[in-house]
Scaffold this active site. Structure first.
Site, PDB file in Angstrom:
ATOM      1  N   ASP A   1       0.353  -0.690  -0.106  1.00  0.00           N
ATOM      2  CA  ASP A   1       0.068   0.007   0.102  1.00  0.00           C
ATOM      3  C   ASP A   1       0.830   1.333   0.063  1.00  0.00           C
ATOM      4  OD1 ASP A   1      -2.759   2.110   0.224  1.00  0.00           O
ATOM      5  OD2 ASP A   1      -3.010   0.455   0.991  1.00  0.00           O
TER       6      ASP A   1
ATOM      7  N   GLU B   1      -9.782   3.048  -5.595  1.00  0.00           N
ATOM      8  CA  GLU B   1      -9.284   4.233  -4.797  1.00  0.00           C
ATOM      9  C   GLU B   1      -8.172   4.975  -5.849  1.00  0.00           C
ATOM     10  OE1 GLU B   1     -10.344   4.044  -0.331  1.00  0.00           O
ATOM     11  OE2 GLU B   1      -8.851   3.587  -1.112  1.00  0.00           O
TER      12      GLU B   1
ATOM     13  N   HIS C   1      -2.752   3.743  -4.475  1.00  0.00           N
ATOM     14  CA  HIS C   1      -1.909   3.175  -2.751  1.00  0.00           C
ATOM     15  C   HIS C   1      -0.506   1.958  -3.751  1.00  0.00           C
ATOM     16  CE1 HIS C   1      -5.457   3.265  -0.881  1.00  0.00           C
ATOM     17  NE2 HIS C   1      -6.300   3.044  -1.803  1.00  0.00           N
TER      18      HIS C   1
END
Length: 509
Positions: free
Chosen positions: A177, A300, A236
């Site tokens: 991440d 995201e 990420h």
């Protein structure tokens, strides 16, 4: 269920109690065909530490493990268990079914069986039962985020044991991440040397070795648990960009591993060397993890850097995309095709699955309606609804609760009451359900336990058996907490509005 009989979690599909019991002793031997040897090994591995019983193999053993093709209708994980006063018969069509049945045997035995210390004073009695057991959902998973806060492999092995006890069959590891990269890649050593270390107010670091992950996969497989890796892309990705800035949209820019939470706006570039990097990383992932599904993130992903990048704009135009926002699905499509070529199934976080090829399996995490839409689009779907399956959210509104993700309260009845949309009248298929524990706000193992349990028990009960009866589950859970305590689990509250359990020592039911 009579009060003196064990309460099982999850509840078997069919359970009938009979008079009497079978006693395991030093003279008890185990009969099994060669194909059932992994189940016999697990039986000894799980029972020997506390019982001290050899459970030696014998062609005349009273404890029988049988592979029975006539039980093929029970699927890969179904099994039948008969305990009589003079014999035990555990049957399944596949060895995985035998592994599930052994976990039921563990729960039928006295709770001291779960202790990792000899207890020769305990009578090892199995109550006489007749059980036929088949899981309702094929995928019953738990995701642990080890990118935000690293956990040692010994902790992961412990969670494999906890999952197996509850007949959960997937450990999904969120390995990379913005805040950390934990997967070793020989071709790119800086991913862990640089990407595995985070500065900031609370410095943090950690990474696994290839051998540790291989051993974890084997350890889990012996217990019927599949380890599914996740390598996040194209967003990420800040930890990877800190290690190799040339993979970003501004190759000359120096970045640090992100020390904050939330969504970072730096993402992978879309030039060809980035795709080569992702394929090289995944080649090593495939070599360590034999799971059919490989998770490549996909969630995201801010697109501002692509809109500002001449290289990204040129790529979008060359691919015939209407705008740079579409590069996210293009990127995932390219990497997904690479996985398909190697016989794997690409898996991604998705709201509805829009923009992804139908061969992608998706984890829907926002709204139940999104799950229905993804199923209608033809995707295999795992329901991960954040309002019912995100265990990083608080389980009570008490101010004394374990620190958790701000926002929702996901209490125990909510987890047990969640019913994902089915796949009737759709071209997709509901694979199952999964709980998630993101670790931005939790790092210590006991805090993870406190958030994960007993809510994982609730998810396991519904995913395996399917009964929506909250009173029945709550009654069984009260007894089941003795098993959790024996395993050192300092769990959260059993009642969302009741007092919190004691935080020191082993908890009692």
């Amino acid at each position: 269920m009579p009060a003196h009989l064990p309460a099982l979690v999850p509840l078997p599909t069919q359970l009938t109690h009979r008079p009497g019991h079978f006693t395991l002793s030093a003279d008890t031997t185990v009969r099994f065909p060669p194909g059932a040897a992994p189940a016999a090994d697990l039986l000894r591995t799980l029972l020997a530490p506390a019982t001290g019983l050899p459970l030696a193999p014998s062609p005349d053993g009273a404890f029988v493990l049988a592979l029975d093709p006539d039980l093929g209708g029970l699927g890969e994980e179904g099994y039948g268990l008969t305990v009589a006063p003079d014999a035990v018969l555990l049957r399944a069509a596949h060895v995985t079914g035998l592994l599930r049945g052994i976990q039921t045997v563990r729960q039928l035995l006295p709770v001291e069986t779960l202790l990792d210390e000899p207890r020769p004073d305990v009578p090892w009695r199995l109550p006489c039962v007749e059980i036929t057991d088949v899981p309702r959902q094929a995928w019953r998973g738990f995701m642990l985020d080890v990118a935000r806060h690293f956990q040692p492999v010994s902790f992961l092995r412990r969670y494999v044991d906890l999952l197996a006890l509850h007949k959960l069959n997937v450990l999904h590891l969120h390995l990379t991440d913005d805040q950390g990269w934990r997967m070793p890649v020989a071709t790119y050593p800086l991913l862990t040397e640089v990407g595995g270390r985070r500065a900031g107010p609370v410095p943090h670091e950690g990474a696994y070795t290839r051998e540790e992950l291989r051993d974890l996969v084997a350890y889990a497989a012996a217990r019927g648990v599949t380890v599914v890796p996740e390598i996040e892309m194209p967003g990420h990705a800040r930890a990877a960009l800190a290690a190799y800035p040339e993979l970003g949209n501004e190759p000359g820019r120096r970045l640090d591993v992100w020390p904050r939470w939330g969504v970072c706006d730096t993402v992978f570039g879309v030039h060809e060397p980035v795709l080569d990097f992702c394929r090289t990383v995944l080649e090593e992932v495939l070599d360590v993890f034999p799971s059919r599904h490989i998770h490549i993130g996909g969630d995201e992903c801010p697109t501002g850097e692509w809109a500002a990048s001449p290289v990204a704009r040129a790529r979008a135009a060359a691919e015939g995309l209407a705008h740079t926002d579409a590069l996210r699905d293009w990127f995932l499509g390219r990497i997904g095709a690479f996985l398909v070529e190697r016989g794997r199934i690409p898996l991604a976080w998705a709201e509805t699955g829009e923009g992804l090829p139908p061969h992608f399996a998706v984890m829907t995490w926002r709204d139940p309606e999104h799950t229905r839409i993804a199923l209608k689009r033809g995707h295999p779907v795992i329901s991960c609804q954040h309002r019912a399956a995100y265990l990083d959210y608080a389980q009570t509104d008490s101010l004394d609760a374990t620190p958790a993700q701000p926002g929702l309260v996901v209490d125990l009845p909510t987890v047990h009451g969640h019913e994902p949309p089915d796949d009737a009248d759709t071209s997709g298929h509901l694979l199952g359900v999964q709980a998630q524990l993101w670790t931005e706000y939790v790092s210590a193992p006991d805090r993870i336990d406190h958030l994960a349990f007993p809510r994982l028990c609730a998810l396991a009960d519904r995913a395996w058996h399917g009964s929506p009866s909250w009173p029945g589950f709550r009654a069984r859970l009260g007894a089941h907490t003795a098993r959790l305590a024996a395993l050192g689990v300092r769990h959260g509250p059993l009642d969302p509005h009741g007092p919190l359990p004691h935080r020191s020592g082993k908890e009692q039911p």
